[in-house]
Design a protein around this motif. Structure first.
Motif, short mmCIF file in Angstrom:
data_model
loop_
_atom_site.label_atom_id
_atom_site.label_comp_id
_atom_site.label_asym_id
_atom_site.label_seq_id
_atom_site.Cartn_x
_atom_site.Cartn_y
_atom_site.Cartn_z
N ALA A 147 -4.47 2.10 12.32
CA ALA A 147 -4.34 0.73 13.20
C ALA A 147 -4.48 -0.49 12.33
O ALA A 147 -4.90 -0.35 11.15
N VAL A 204 -4.46 -2.91 16.67
CA VAL A 204 -3.16 -2.49 17.31
C VAL A 204 -3.02 -0.88 16.55
O VAL A 204 -2.88 -0.93 15.37
N HIS A 205 -3.18 -0.18 17.46
CA HIS A 205 -3.01 1.38 16.94
C HIS A 205 -1.47 1.87 17.12
O HIS A 205 -1.19 1.79 18.13
N TYR A 228 0.71 -1.22 -0.15
CA TYR A 228 -0.13 0.10 0.00
C TYR A 228 0.88 1.20 -0.09
O TYR A 228 0.56 2.20 0.67
N1 SAH Z 1 3.51 0.10 4.08
C1 SAH Z 1 2.91 0.25 5.11
C2 SAH Z 1 1.26 0.08 5.03
C3 SAH Z 1 0.93 1.50 4.70
S1 SAH Z 1 -0.74 1.82 4.58
C4 SAH Z 1 3.48 -1.21 6.06
O1 SAH Z 1 4.08 -2.02 5.36
O2 SAH Z 1 2.98 -1.10 7.12
C5 SAH Z 1 -1.41 2.38 5.95
C6 SAH Z 1 -2.00 1.39 6.87
O3 SAH Z 1 -0.97 0.63 7.56
C7 SAH Z 1 -2.70 2.09 7.96
O4 SAH Z 1 -4.00 2.42 7.70
C8 SAH Z 1 -2.61 1.15 9.52
O5 SAH Z 1 -3.76 0.21 8.74
C9 SAH Z 1 -1.27 0.45 8.87
N2 SAH Z 1 -0.29 1.00 9.77
C10 SAH Z 1 0.78 1.90 9.39
N3 SAH Z 1 1.51 1.90 10.68
C11 SAH Z 1 0.83 1.31 11.31
C12 SAH Z 1 1.32 1.24 13.01
N4 SAH Z 1 2.36 1.80 13.42
N5 SAH Z 1 0.31 0.48 13.70
C13 SAH Z 1 -0.63 -0.08 13.20
N6 SAH Z 1 -1.02 0.11 12.01
C14 SAH Z 1 -0.25 0.59 11.04
#
Ligand code: SAH
Length: 257
Positions: free
Chosen positions: A223, A191-192, A88
């Motif tokens: 999250a 997890v946030h 993403y």
């Molecule tokens: N490339 C990233 C994802 C980007 S999309 C990866 O590999 O993690 C963004 C989404 O990733 C957010 O909506 C959430 O669902 C998740 N996200 C990113 N950072 C986060 C974190 N520290 N804790 C929990 N979810 C996270």
């Protein structure tokens, strides 16, 4: 023309970038970072004089313009993204036009938030004889999903699901999982801001109550939702164990005793 390094910054905590990623930052002449999910503290490791910009309010065109202008006159240009760039991360949108112009590029992987969230909650996403598969997905919001990838179809496999970009859509997630026959009692983990110092929050619940719990906790974005039959296994004493470590299992590095 300079080289573009596309670097995964990891999930949040500044020391969860790879050694290679940090090293590239320390040589950067310019860094375009995704400030909505990447800590500005990474910029402290850049050399003096390094140009920096936050891409969170830029369009793709503006980002490309910013990068191209720097690549024309600087040696090391960095695009710093959250987690791992392959998930993403709009990686292809960025690399395709630059490749056409002959820009040299290299991607440095990062710790994805899916992995960081599992670690924060001390969960194993795979469990012997229970599930050996992890599906990384999202639900449909403003970005449409291919029909075959509707959550209810993916959930039919009964594998672990790591659901990105869907914390505001928990009711929909729950509804989709019910369509796949999952029970109200199915454990769910949210997890946030995994690994962000002082900001990480771990919410555990069941399909029946997770949407409400997250709403009450004010969790709207950033999250990760994780659910599946491997969840909460640490609390059970009847888990099947891995064959790899069994007494009677020989392999390349050990003979059965
Ligand atoms: N490339 C990233 C994802 C980007 S999309 C990866 O590999 O993690 C963004 C989404 O990733 C957010 O909506 C959430 O669902 C998740 N996200 C990113 N950072 C986060 C974190 N520290 N804790 C929990 N979810 C996270």
């Amino acid at each position: 023309m300079g080289k573009l390094w596309i670097v995964g910054a990891g999930p949040g905590a500044v020391d969860l970038i790879t050694v290679r990623g940090r090293e590239v930052i320390s040589r950067a002449n310019a860094i375009l970072y995704a400030g909505s999910l990447v800590s500005p503290q990474h910029l402290d490791f850049a050399p003096p004089g390094c140009e920096t910009a936050d891409s969170s309010s830029m369009t793709l065109d503006e980002m490309l313009q910013w990068l191209k202008e720097r690549l024309g006159r600087l040696e090391h240009v960095v695009r710093l993204q959250t987690g791992d760039p392959s998930l993403y991360g709009a990686l292809t949108e960025l690399t395709t036009p630059l490749r056409r112009q002959g820009v040299e590029m290299e991607v440095i992987p990062g710790v994805s938030s899916a992995m960081a969230s599992a670690a924060a909650a001390m969960e194993s996403l795979t469990l012997p004889e229970v599930t050996q598969t992890v599906i990384l997905t999202r639900t449909e919001g403003r970005t449409p999903m291919p029909e075959k990838e509707q959550l209810r179809h993916l959930a039919a496999h009964g594998a672990t699901l790591c659901i990105f970009l869907s914390a505001t859509l928990l009711e929909k997630v729950t509804w989709e999982l019910y369509q796949a026959g999952w029970s109200q009692e199915q454990p769910v983990l949210v997890v946030h801001k995994a690994t962000w110092p002082g900001e990480e929050r771990i919410i555990r619940g069941r399909l029946a109550d997770i949407a409400q719990s997250c709403r009450e906790a004010g969790i709207g974005s950033q999250a990760m939702i994780i659910t599946g039959p491997a969840l909460n296994a640490a609390g059970r004493d009847d888990n099947p164990v891995s064959r790899l470590y069994a007494d009677d299992f020989s392999h390349q590095f050990r003979t059965a005793g």
